[in-house]
Design a protein around this motif. Structure first.
Motif, mmCIF file in Angstrom:
data_model
loop_
_atom_site.group_PDB
_atom_site.id
_atom_site.type_symbol
_atom_site.label_atom_id
_atom_site.label_comp_id
_atom_site.label_asym_id
_atom_site.label_seq_id
_atom_site.Cartn_x
_atom_site.Cartn_y
_atom_site.Cartn_z
ATOM 1 N N SER A 25 0.848 -1.197 0.000
ATOM 2 C CA SER A 25 0.000 0.000 0.000
ATOM 3 C C SER A 25 0.880 1.241 0.000
ATOM 4 N N GLY A 26 0.247 2.380 -0.290
ATOM 5 C CA GLY A 26 0.962 3.649 -0.245
ATOM 6 C C GLY A 26 1.157 4.238 -1.628
ATOM 7 N N ASN A 27 2.320 4.833 -1.818
ATOM 8 C CA ASN A 27 2.657 5.578 -3.033
ATOM 9 C C ASN A 27 3.036 4.617 -4.157
ATOM 10 N N ILE A 28 2.034 3.979 -4.741
ATOM 11 C CA ILE A 28 2.278 2.948 -5.754
ATOM 12 C C ILE A 28 1.646 3.356 -7.081
ATOM 13 N N PHE A 29 2.495 3.616 -8.058
ATOM 14 C CA PHE A 29 2.002 3.835 -9.412
ATOM 15 C C PHE A 29 1.913 2.513 -10.159
ATOM 16 N N ARG A 30 2.957 1.726 -10.007
ATOM 17 C CA ARG A 30 2.967 0.408 -10.635
ATOM 18 C C ARG A 30 3.699 -0.584 -9.726
ATOM 19 N N LEU A 31 3.068 -1.736 -9.538
ATOM 20 C CA LEU A 31 3.649 -2.788 -8.716
ATOM 21 C C LEU A 31 4.209 -3.847 -9.650
ATOM 22 N N ASN A 32 5.500 -3.953 -9.728
ATOM 23 C CA ASN A 32 6.134 -4.903 -10.643
ATOM 24 C C ASN A 32 6.337 -6.244 -9.943
ATOM 25 N N ALA A 33 7.506 -6.810 -10.022
ATOM 26 C CA ALA A 33 7.725 -8.125 -9.427
ATOM 27 C C ALA A 33 7.575 -8.088 -7.915
ATOM 28 N N MET A 34 7.042 -9.173 -7.392
ATOM 29 C CA MET A 34 6.940 -9.360 -5.943
ATOM 30 C C MET A 34 7.552 -10.720 -5.613
ATOM 31 N N GLY A 35 7.907 -10.870 -4.363
ATOM 32 C CA GLY A 35 8.526 -12.144 -4.025
ATOM 33 C C GLY A 35 8.653 -12.370 -2.540
ATOM 34 N N TRP A 36 9.128 -13.559 -2.221
ATOM 35 C CA TRP A 36 9.359 -13.963 -0.838
ATOM 36 C C TRP A 36 10.801 -14.403 -0.672
ATOM 37 N N TYR A 37 11.382 -13.957 0.415
ATOM 38 C CA TYR A 37 12.724 -14.356 0.813
ATOM 39 C C TYR A 37 12.635 -14.859 2.249
ATOM 40 N N ARG A 38 13.661 -15.559 2.687
ATOM 41 C CA ARG A 38 13.656 -16.009 4.071
ATOM 42 C C ARG A 38 15.049 -15.933 4.657
ATOM 43 N N GLN A 39 15.080 -15.824 5.976
ATOM 44 C CA GLN A 39 16.357 -15.773 6.678
ATOM 45 C C GLN A 39 16.253 -16.594 7.955
ATOM 46 N N ALA A 40 17.050 -17.640 8.009
ATOM 47 C CA ALA A 40 17.121 -18.479 9.199
ATOM 48 C C ALA A 40 18.213 -17.940 10.125
#
Length: 121
Positions: A25-40
């Motif tokens: 949300s917020g100041n978004i004109f275009r939302l391109n790639a999204m993803g998930w990362y993790r850190q153990a």
């Protein structure tokens, strides 16, 4: 300002499932790639999965066949369905989004605050 809010983490037994969600949300004109990362604990952050705005997906080898990424562009939301979870999947999972803002017109990467996933054996 762009905000990413993750939800859906928790404690699950090995073999169980969880579904993570991340809303942008917020100041978004275009939302391109999204993803998930993790850190153990004690490890570097690593890529889990990404999805483009046209829903082309990419997965790390260690989650192929178990995790599924998807997105709802109307809701600016990305999901990660995690099945057959293993203790080694225990980590903080972070959402990432590549966003072009109204103000800058330039793409920047943004991170969520993370959600804990714990898989017990």
């Amino acid at each position: 300002q762009v905000q990413l809010v993750e939800s859906g983490g928790g404690l699950v037994q090995a073999g169980g499932s969880l579904r993570l969600s991340c809303v942008a949300s917020g100041n978004i004109f275009r939302l391109n790639a999204m993803g998930w990362y993790r850190q153990a604990p004690g490890k570097q952050r690593e890529l889990v999965s990404t999805i483009t705005s046209s829903s082309i997906t990419n997965y790390a080898n260690f989650v192929k066949g178990r995790f599924t990424i998807s997105r709802d562009n109307a809701k600016n939301t990305v999901y990660l369905q995690m099945n057959n979870l293993k203790p080694e999947d225990t980590a903080v999972y972070y959402c990432n989004a590549r966003v072009v803002s109204f103000t800058s017109g330039i793409e920047y990467g943004h991170w969520g605050q993370g959600t804990q996933v714990t898989v017990s054996s």
